[in-house]
Design an enzyme around this catalytic site. Structure first.
Site, PDB file in Angstrom:
ATOM      1  N   LYS A   1       0.802  -1.157  -0.001  1.00 57.47           N
ATOM      2  CA  LYS A   1      -0.113   0.117  -0.048  1.00 57.47           C
ATOM      3  C   LYS A   1       0.700   1.225   0.002  1.00 57.47           C
ATOM      4  O   LYS A   1       0.630   2.266  -0.781  1.00 57.47           O
ATOM      5  CB  LYS A   1      -0.944   0.040   1.158  1.00 57.47           C
ATOM      6  CG  LYS A   1      -1.765   1.084   1.320  1.00 57.47           C
ATOM      7  CD  LYS A   1      -2.849   0.919   2.488  1.00 57.47           C
ATOM      8  CE  LYS A   1      -3.514   2.018   2.983  1.00 57.47           C
ATOM      9  NZ  LYS A   1      -4.432   1.877   4.083  1.00 57.47           N
TER      10      LYS A   1
ATOM     11  N   GLU B   1      10.727  -4.631   4.483  1.00 58.44           N
ATOM     12  CA  GLU B   1      10.651  -5.736   4.137  1.00 58.44           C
ATOM     13  C   GLU B   1      10.358  -6.087   2.617  1.00 58.44           C
ATOM     14  O   GLU B   1      10.995  -6.759   2.013  1.00 58.44           O
ATOM     15  CB  GLU B   1       9.641  -6.864   4.913  1.00 58.44           C
ATOM     16  CG  GLU B   1      10.150  -6.886   6.332  1.00 58.44           C
ATOM     17  CD  GLU B   1       9.485  -5.827   7.148  1.00 58.44           C
ATOM     18  OE1 GLU B   1       9.172  -4.762   6.823  1.00 58.44           O
ATOM     19  OE2 GLU B   1       9.343  -6.250   8.460  1.00 58.44           O
TER      20      GLU B   1
ATOM     21  N   GLY C   1      -4.826  -2.482   5.428  1.00 58.65           N
ATOM     22  CA  GLY C   1      -4.046  -3.407   4.952  1.00 58.65           C
ATOM     23  C   GLY C   1      -4.706  -4.816   5.076  1.00 58.65           C
ATOM     24  O   GLY C   1      -4.832  -5.803   4.285  1.00 58.65           O
ATOM     25  N   ARG C   2      -5.137  -5.196   6.438  1.00 60.72           N
ATOM     26  CA  ARG C   2      -5.676  -6.252   6.813  1.00 60.72           C
ATOM     27  C   ARG C   2      -7.140  -6.543   6.347  1.00 60.72           C
ATOM     28  O   ARG C   2      -7.823  -7.641   6.545  1.00 60.72           O
ATOM     29  CB  ARG C   2      -5.739  -6.693   8.357  1.00 60.72           C
ATOM     30  CG  ARG C   2      -6.299  -5.604   9.229  1.00 60.72           C
ATOM     31  CD  ARG C   2      -5.950  -5.669  10.484  1.00 60.72           C
ATOM     32  NE  ARG C   2      -6.241  -4.574  11.477  1.00 60.72           N
ATOM     33  CZ  ARG C   2      -5.888  -3.354  11.471  1.00 60.72           C
ATOM     34  NH1 ARG C   2      -4.643  -3.116  10.999  1.00 60.72           N
ATOM     35  NH2 ARG C   2      -6.258  -2.487  12.422  1.00 60.72           N
TER      36      ARG C   2
ATOM     37  N   GLU D   1      -4.719  -7.487  15.055  1.00 62.41           N
ATOM     38  CA  GLU D   1      -4.143  -6.066  15.027  1.00 62.41           C
ATOM     39  C   GLU D   1      -5.314  -5.053  15.061  1.00 62.41           C
ATOM     40  O   GLU D   1      -5.234  -3.913  15.480  1.00 62.41           O
ATOM     41  CB  GLU D   1      -3.627  -6.079  13.470  1.00 62.41           C
ATOM     42  CG  GLU D   1      -2.530  -5.119  13.118  1.00 62.41           C
ATOM     43  CD  GLU D   1      -1.748  -5.376  11.969  1.00 62.41           C
ATOM     44  OE1 GLU D   1      -0.501  -4.972  11.992  1.00 62.41           O
ATOM     45  OE2 GLU D   1      -2.263  -5.374  10.963  1.00 62.41           O
TER      46      GLU D   1
ATOM     47  N   HIS E   1      -4.827 -34.242  17.359  1.00 64.96           N
ATOM     48  CA  HIS E   1      -3.520 -35.396  17.542  1.00 64.96           C
ATOM     49  C   HIS E   1      -2.417 -34.163  18.220  1.00 64.96           C
ATOM     50  O   HIS E   1      -1.271 -34.746  18.462  1.00 64.96           O
ATOM     51  CB  HIS E   1      -2.780 -36.053  16.627  1.00 64.96           C
ATOM     52  CG  HIS E   1      -4.117 -37.070  15.979  1.00 64.96           C
ATOM     53  ND1 HIS E   1      -4.071 -38.240  16.370  1.00 64.96           N
ATOM     54  CD2 HIS E   1      -5.094 -36.842  15.252  1.00 64.96           C
ATOM     55  CE1 HIS E   1      -5.299 -38.904  15.992  1.00 64.96           C
ATOM     56  NE2 HIS E   1      -5.865 -37.998  15.203  1.00 64.96           N
TER      57      HIS E   1
ATOM     58  N   LYS F   1       9.503  -1.150  14.294  1.00 67.03           N
ATOM     59  CA  LYS F   1      10.195  -0.588  13.418  1.00 67.03           C
ATOM     60  C   LYS F   1      11.059   0.574  13.168  1.00 67.03           C
ATOM     61  O   LYS F   1      12.166   0.554  12.784  1.00 67.03           O
ATOM     62  CB  LYS F   1       8.818  -0.151  12.540  1.00 67.03           C
ATOM     63  CG  LYS F   1       8.139  -1.081  11.734  1.00 67.03           C
ATOM     64  CD  LYS F   1       7.233  -0.331  10.712  1.00 67.03           C
ATOM     65  CE  LYS F   1       5.968  -0.885  10.198  1.00 67.03           C
ATOM     66  NZ  LYS F   1       5.137  -0.181   9.173  1.00 67.03           N
TER      67      LYS F   1
END
Ligand code: G6Q
Length: 544
Positions: free
Chosen positions: A211, A217, A272-273, A358, A389, A509
């Site tokens: 965005k 990263e 973003g999410r 978030e 399991h 950050k």
């Protein structure tokens, strides 16, 4: 929109009612609730847009449900929902509208932000994505050396990665199988190296999804991808054929060298999410095709309409959200497990972790006051039956209360012998065992020696929801994601927090940028950290 003063959550009448109600329910077993009300298993269910929700195996009575609904009303859920859908700037700390619902609105809808109807622009981008996706799928789009694109690598992180990965995995059944999809997110070089290890740059297209187009990263991975491509393709001009951008930042995209004609845009009112159905979903659209993508959007929209219009007592996202509030506030539940009995949904819990945590991991109200209650549940999970399991032991017999959402489908996309009946038998059995358990008498009656009895008792009374759907289709995936988006919204409204900012990711950050300089510095850096951080930095510097 500025923060409106609401009655503090713990002063609301319904909250007080719920606190008293919780005291009564705490001593009640679900066995009793079911025995005294034979119709409960059919009554406490809800069907919406093809999704069937059985919420009868919860520690609630009709009174609890009434109070939870009253709590939503007292919290102004309906008004806040309208504010979101109509583009009010409900993300107050960033002064932004929250309009992921506009991304799936039909062409003829009108949604106005800052005096402009945003729907035509949404559809313009969707059409551009469709044109591009078709060219990749058909092979018409050729790489720099004239070869067909066979590999699509999405580079993005957080909201620009988790949705695309989850949707690709979820809808793999519908994907074009002669195309390979990879997703690179981590700044750990291993992520990129392994993603391209067997790929040919001549046949590989990178989607740089960011965005802001400034995320460290993603930009690092994008530059590494550029170097990797150009090492074989040689010519700078190749970038135009092998890189496209998905971003709101045209200036940075151009600076990277991507032709802005190959940029797919979105807007600051898409968090973003909440962006997997925007241009961020380009990898999904290339994988499953524009028609299926359209069906996914229609699924999202159907759930949006349901959430916006259904009364709270018949509103599936609202109920799911309220049940999580109930256990979080009154039963000390800290986590919420999401357990899909569908291998294709293996990334769904990871996707939900960001969406929920978030969004609702906040400690102050819209007014900035520190909350005196819990917020954001920890969401986690794994597909069934694998989880059975491993960690289900703790859910069944541990000391913590962990509400579970089971998600299952009546039809399998890969019917193989008895597999699907076995899978579904397990979902139903788990929900039954959690709720009703096994008493000491039952264990004894099986001939268990006395000393072993306590170990084999299942207390039960562990709550769960079962979401049962006909079949996993693109539309159903859209409905499921929207279901949780709006459940999260409902929780945020009750908790009176801003579910749409994420200031909590900032500090790390900033510190990382500073420390990076110290790790890379040729001269001995002057470190002004605490003794632990200083020691770690020095150890790394001397060892690297
Ligand atoms: C999501 C967050 C965050 C964001 C990533 C990537 O709601 O804002 O996860 O999606 O930090 O950001 P960019 O898309 O700007 O690279």
């Amino acid at each position: 929109m500025t923060a409106t003063k609401t009655v503090p959550l713990t002063d609301r009448a319904a909250w007080k009612g719920l606190a008293a109600n919780a005291e009564q329910i705490r001593g009640k077993h679900m066995r009793e609730l079911f025995q005294s009300d034979p119709g409960r298993g059919e009554r406490l269910t809800l069907e919406a847009e093809g999704l069937f929700l059985d919420y009868s195996k919860n520690r609630v009575t009709d009174e609890t449900l009434k109070l939870l609904i009253a709590l939503a009303e007292e919290s102004g859920l309906k008004a806040r929902t309208e504010a979101m859908f109509t583009g009010e700037k409900i993300n107050i700390t960033e002064n932004r509208a929250v309009l992921h619902t506009a991304l799936r609105a039909p062409k003829d809808a009108t949604i106005v932000v800052d005096g402009e109807n945003v729907v035509p622009a949404v559809h313009e981008v969707l059409d551009k994505m469709a044109g591009f996706a078709d060219k990749i799928r058909s092979g018409e789009w050729k790489g720099h050396t004239g070869k067909r694109i066979k590999n699509v690598v999405n580079i993005g992180i957080g909201g620009s990665d988790l949705g695309p990965v989850m949707a690709y995995e979820a809808l793999k059944h519908y994907s074009q199988r002669d195309l390979t999809f990879r997703f690179v997110s981590n700044v750990d070089g291993t992520d990129f190296a392994e993603a391209v290890v067997d790929l040919d740059p001549e046949e590989t297209l990178f989607l740089v999804a960011s965005k802001t187009f400034t995320t460290q990263e993603t930009m690092t991975n994008a530059h590494t991808a550029r170097d990797w491509s150009l090492a074989k393709l040689g010519d700078e001009k190749a970038v135009a054929k092998h890189f496209v951008a998905i971003s709101t930042n045209a200036k940075e995209v151009a600076k990277f060298g991507i032709d802005t004609a190959n940029m797919f845009g979105f807007w600051d009112w898409v968090g973003g999410r909440y962006s997997m159905d925007s241009a961020i979903g380009l990898s999904t659209m290339i994988a499953i095709g524009p028609k299926n993508f359209g069906e996914m959007l229609a699924g999202f929209h159907a759930m949006d309409v349901h959430f916006r219009t259904a009364p709270i007592e018949k509103n599936m996202p609202a109920l799911l959200g309220l049940l999580t509030v109930w256990y979080t506030e009154f039963f000390d539940a800290q986590t919420q497990a999401v357990l899909p009995y569908e291998q294709y949904l293996k990334r769904f819990p990871a996707y939900l972790q960001q969406l929920t945590m978030e969004s609702n991991g906040k400690h102050v109200t819209l007014d900035g006051a520190t909350v005196n209650y819990q917020t954001g549940a920890i969401y986690w999970g794994e597909p069934g039956t694998n989880g059975q399991h491993s960690f289900y032991q703790l859910i069944h017999q541990g000391t913590r209360l962990i509400p579970c959402d089971f998600i299952a489908f009546i039809k399998s996309l890969n019917p193989l012998g008895r597999h699907h009946d076995m899978l579904l038998a397990n979902v139903f059995a788990q929900a039954e065992a959690l709720a009703f358990g096994k008493t000491a008498e039952q264990v004894k009656a099986e001939g268990t020696p006395d000393w072993l009895v306590p170990h084999r008792v299942f207390e039960g009374n562990r709550p769960s929801n079962v979401i049962l759907v006909d079949e996993l289709t693109p539309a159903v995936l859209g409905k499921l994601v929207a279901l949780y988006e709006h459940a999260v919204f409902t929780q945020g409204v009750v908790w009176d927090i801003d579910s749409f900012d994420q200031w909590g990711v900032e500090l790390g950050k900033v510190l990382a940028t500073k420390i990076l300089g110290e790790l890379e510095s040729k001269d001995e850096p002057k470190l002004a950290h605490d003794s632990s951080t200083t020691n770690l930095i020095n150890r790394y510097r001397s060892g690297k």
